[in-house]
Design a protein around this motif. Structure first.
Motif, PDB file in Angstrom:
ATOM      1  N   HIS A  20       0.826  -1.211   0.000  1.00 50.24           N
ATOM      2  CA  HIS A  20       0.000   0.000   0.000  1.00 50.24           C
ATOM      3  C   HIS A  20       0.862   1.264   0.000  1.00 50.24           C
ATOM      4  N   VAL A  21       2.011   1.223   0.648  1.00 51.41           N
ATOM      5  CA  VAL A  21       2.934   2.357   0.589  1.00 51.41           C
ATOM      6  C   VAL A  21       3.422   2.521  -0.851  1.00 51.41           C
ATOM      7  N   SER A  22       3.751   1.409  -1.512  1.00 50.83           N
ATOM      8  CA  SER A  22       4.273   1.480  -2.881  1.00 50.83           C
ATOM      9  C   SER A  22       3.236   2.005  -3.864  1.00 50.83           C
ATOM     10  N   SER A  23       1.952   1.817  -3.571  1.00 49.55           N
ATOM     11  CA  SER A  23       0.911   2.282  -4.489  1.00 49.55           C
ATOM     12  C   SER A  23       0.302   3.617  -4.057  1.00 49.55           C
ATOM     13  N   SER A  24       0.914   4.259  -3.058  1.00 46.00           N
ATOM     14  CA  SER A  24       0.411   5.547  -2.571  1.00 46.00           C
ATOM     15  C   SER A  24       1.362   6.678  -2.945  1.00 46.00           C
ATOM     16  N   ASP A  25       0.773   7.848  -3.167  1.00 43.89           N
ATOM     17  CA  ASP A  25       1.569   9.046  -3.421  1.00 43.89           C
ATOM     18  C   ASP A  25       1.652   9.922  -2.178  1.00 43.89           C
ATOM     19  N   GLN A  26       0.695   9.757  -1.293  1.00 40.86           N
ATOM     20  CA  GLN A  26       0.685  10.519  -0.050  1.00 40.86           C
ATOM     21  C   GLN A  26      -0.051   9.710   1.005  1.00 40.86           C
ATOM     22  N   ILE A  27       0.471   9.743   2.223  1.00 41.52           N
ATOM     23  CA  ILE A  27      -0.182   9.097   3.371  1.00 41.52           C
ATOM     24  C   ILE A  27      -0.148  10.097   4.515  1.00 41.52           C
ATOM     25  N   PHE A  28      -1.284  10.294   5.145  1.00 36.08           N
ATOM     26  CA  PHE A  28      -1.336  11.242   6.252  1.00 36.08           C
ATOM     27  C   PHE A  28      -2.401  10.837   7.254  1.00 36.08           C
ATOM     28  N   ILE A  29      -2.304  11.427   8.433  1.00 37.79           N
ATOM     29  CA  ILE A  29      -3.351  11.336   9.438  1.00 37.79           C
ATOM     30  C   ILE A  29      -4.027  12.695   9.438  1.00 37.79           C
ATOM     31  N   GLY A  30      -5.328  12.703   9.312  1.00 42.44           N
ATOM     32  CA  GLY A  30      -6.028  13.979   9.263  1.00 42.44           C
ATOM     33  C   GLY A  30      -7.482  13.851   9.667  1.00 42.44           C
ATOM     34  N   ARG A  31      -8.039  14.993  10.062  1.00 38.57           N
ATOM     35  CA  ARG A  31      -9.448  15.056  10.457  1.00 38.57           C
ATOM     36  C   ARG A  31     -10.268  15.537   9.266  1.00 38.57           C
ATOM     37  N   CYS A  32     -11.319  14.783   8.941  1.00 35.73           N
ATOM     38  CA  CYS A  32     -12.210  15.142   7.839  1.00 35.73           C
ATOM     39  C   CYS A  32     -13.065  16.332   8.285  1.00 35.73           C
ATOM     40  N   THR A  33     -12.959  17.441   7.534  1.00 35.81           N
ATOM     41  CA  THR A  33     -13.662  18.659   7.938  1.00 35.81           C
ATOM     42  C   THR A  33     -14.877  18.977   7.089  1.00 35.81           C
ATOM     43  N   SER A  34     -14.925  18.438   5.853  1.00 33.97           N
ATOM     44  CA  SER A  34     -16.101  18.676   5.013  1.00 33.97           C
ATOM     45  C   SER A  34     -16.107  17.708   3.844  1.00 33.97           C
ATOM     46  N   GLY A  35     -17.270  17.563   3.251  1.00 31.27           N
ATOM     47  CA  GLY A  35     -17.432  16.726   2.071  1.00 31.27           C
ATOM     48  C   GLY A  35     -18.437  17.361   1.135  1.00 31.27           C
ATOM     49  N   THR A  36     -18.117  17.358  -0.169  1.00 28.68           N
ATOM     50  CA  THR A  36     -18.989  17.965  -1.160  1.00 28.68           C
ATOM     51  C   THR A  36     -19.212  16.982  -2.302  1.00 28.68           C
ATOM     52  N   LEU A  37     -20.463  16.712  -2.617  1.00 28.27           N
ATOM     53  CA  LEU A  37     -20.802  15.825  -3.714  1.00 28.27           C
ATOM     54  C   LEU A  37     -20.645  16.577  -5.026  1.00 28.27           C
ATOM     55  N   MET A  38     -19.879  15.990  -5.945  1.00 25.84           N
ATOM     56  CA  MET A  38     -19.666  16.578  -7.270  1.00 25.84           C
ATOM     57  C   MET A  38     -19.861  15.470  -8.304  1.00 25.84           C
ATOM     58  N   GLY A  39     -21.096  15.293  -8.764  1.00 21.32           N
ATOM     59  CA  GLY A  39     -21.394  14.220  -9.706  1.00 21.32           C
ATOM     60  C   GLY A  39     -21.274  12.872  -9.023  1.00 21.32           C
ATOM     61  N   ASP A  40     -20.423  11.994  -9.570  1.00 20.64           N
ATOM     62  CA  ASP A  40     -20.216  10.662  -8.999  1.00 20.64           C
ATOM     63  C   ASP A  40     -19.080  10.631  -7.990  1.00 20.64           C
ATOM     64  N   THR A  41     -18.555  11.801  -7.654  1.00 20.86           N
ATOM     65  CA  THR A  41     -17.398  11.912  -6.763  1.00 20.86           C
ATOM     66  C   THR A  41     -17.761  12.712  -5.520  1.00 20.86           C
ATOM     67  N   VAL A  42     -17.176  12.341  -4.394  1.00 22.31           N
ATOM     68  CA  VAL A  42     -17.292  13.162  -3.186  1.00 22.31           C
ATOM     69  C   VAL A  42     -15.897  13.713  -2.907  1.00 22.31           C
ATOM     70  N   VAL A  43     -15.829  15.027  -2.721  1.00 23.23           N
ATOM     71  CA  VAL A  43     -14.573  15.709  -2.449  1.00 23.23           C
ATOM     72  C   VAL A  43     -14.545  16.043  -0.962  1.00 23.23           C
ATOM     73  N   PHE A  44     -13.575  15.451  -0.265  1.00 22.73           N
ATOM     74  CA  PHE A  44     -13.451  15.664   1.177  1.00 22.73           C
ATOM     75  C   PHE A  44     -12.248  16.540   1.470  1.00 22.73           C
ATOM     76  N   GLU A  45     -12.399  17.390   2.473  1.00 15.05           N
ATOM     77  CA  GLU A  45     -11.281  18.209   2.950  1.00 15.05           C
ATOM     78  C   GLU A  45     -10.830  17.674   4.297  1.00 15.05           C
ATOM     79  N   PHE A  46      -9.513  17.692   4.488  1.00 16.32           N
ATOM     80  CA  PHE A  46      -8.902  17.202   5.721  1.00 16.32           C
ATOM     81  C   PHE A  46      -7.937  18.227   6.267  1.00 16.32           C
ATOM     82  N   ASP A  47      -7.930  18.382   7.581  1.00 15.91           N
ATOM     83  CA  ASP A  47      -6.857  19.089   8.267  1.00 15.91           C
ATOM     84  C   ASP A  47      -5.847  18.025   8.660  1.00 15.91           C
ATOM     85  N   HIS A  48      -4.598  18.214   8.230  1.00 13.39           N
ATOM     86  CA  HIS A  48      -3.553  17.239   8.551  1.00 13.39           C
ATOM     87  C   HIS A  48      -3.176  17.330  10.015  1.00 13.39           C
TER      88      HIS A  48
END
Length: 156
Positions: A20-48
């Motif tokens: 999973h590390v090899s197939s990841s570009d970024q790994i972090f611990i963060g709190r989900c602060t918001s989510g917005t539905l955009m078509g078939d995708t949900v865009v979430f914001e995180f505070d690291h």
């Protein structure tokens, strides 16, 4: 009678962190602060809270499919997560097939976080990541064993 195609998410049973590390570009611990539905995708914001791999940032925008059948991850606003992201056209994505998970300070999850950090500096792990990226295979799916023959030790 008319039929329509039905798709279901199917993730290979990959449990080793190095894959999973090899197939990841970024790994972090963060709190989900918001989510917005955009078509078939949900865009979430995180505070690291803590960057484990990739560029150090104070926040991140992570996309996932809205449907579980498309492997979308269901984040809960206000909760803290260990997030494994991959990049598509410069945007961060995650799904249920990666190791993204609710942050729970258990012995197991803390050991996983320490392994993520160790993998990035361990020469044998770096060689395994190179092999995984070159072959696209996981040791649990017929790929090379970890560590490669003659390279380092499996002991931490």
């Amino acid at each position: 009678m008319m039929t329509s195609a039905s798709y279901a998410c199917s993730c290979p049973p990959i449990t080793n962190v190095i894959y999973h590390v090899s197939s990841s570009d970024q790994i972090f611990i963060g709190r989900c602060t918001s989510g917005t539905l955009m078509g078939d995708t949900v865009v979430f914001e995180f505070d690291h809270t803590r960057t484990l791999m990739g560029p150090v940032q104070s926040n991140a925008i992570v996309r996932t499919h809205k449907e579980g059948s498309m492997c979308g991850y269901k984040f809960l606003i206000g909760e803290e997560y260990l997030v494994y992201c991959f990049s598509i056209d410069g945007e961060l994505w995650t799904d249920i097939c990666h190791r993204t998970q609710l942050r729970q300070p258990t012995i197991e999850q803390n050991a996983e976080i320490e392994e993520i950090i160790r993998i990035q500096t361990d020469p044998a792990s770096q060689e395994m990541i190179r092999i995984l990226k070159d072959t696209g295979k996981n040791p649990q799916q017929g790929g090379p064993a970890y560590p490669p023959q003659g390279v380092g030790s499996a002991d931490p």
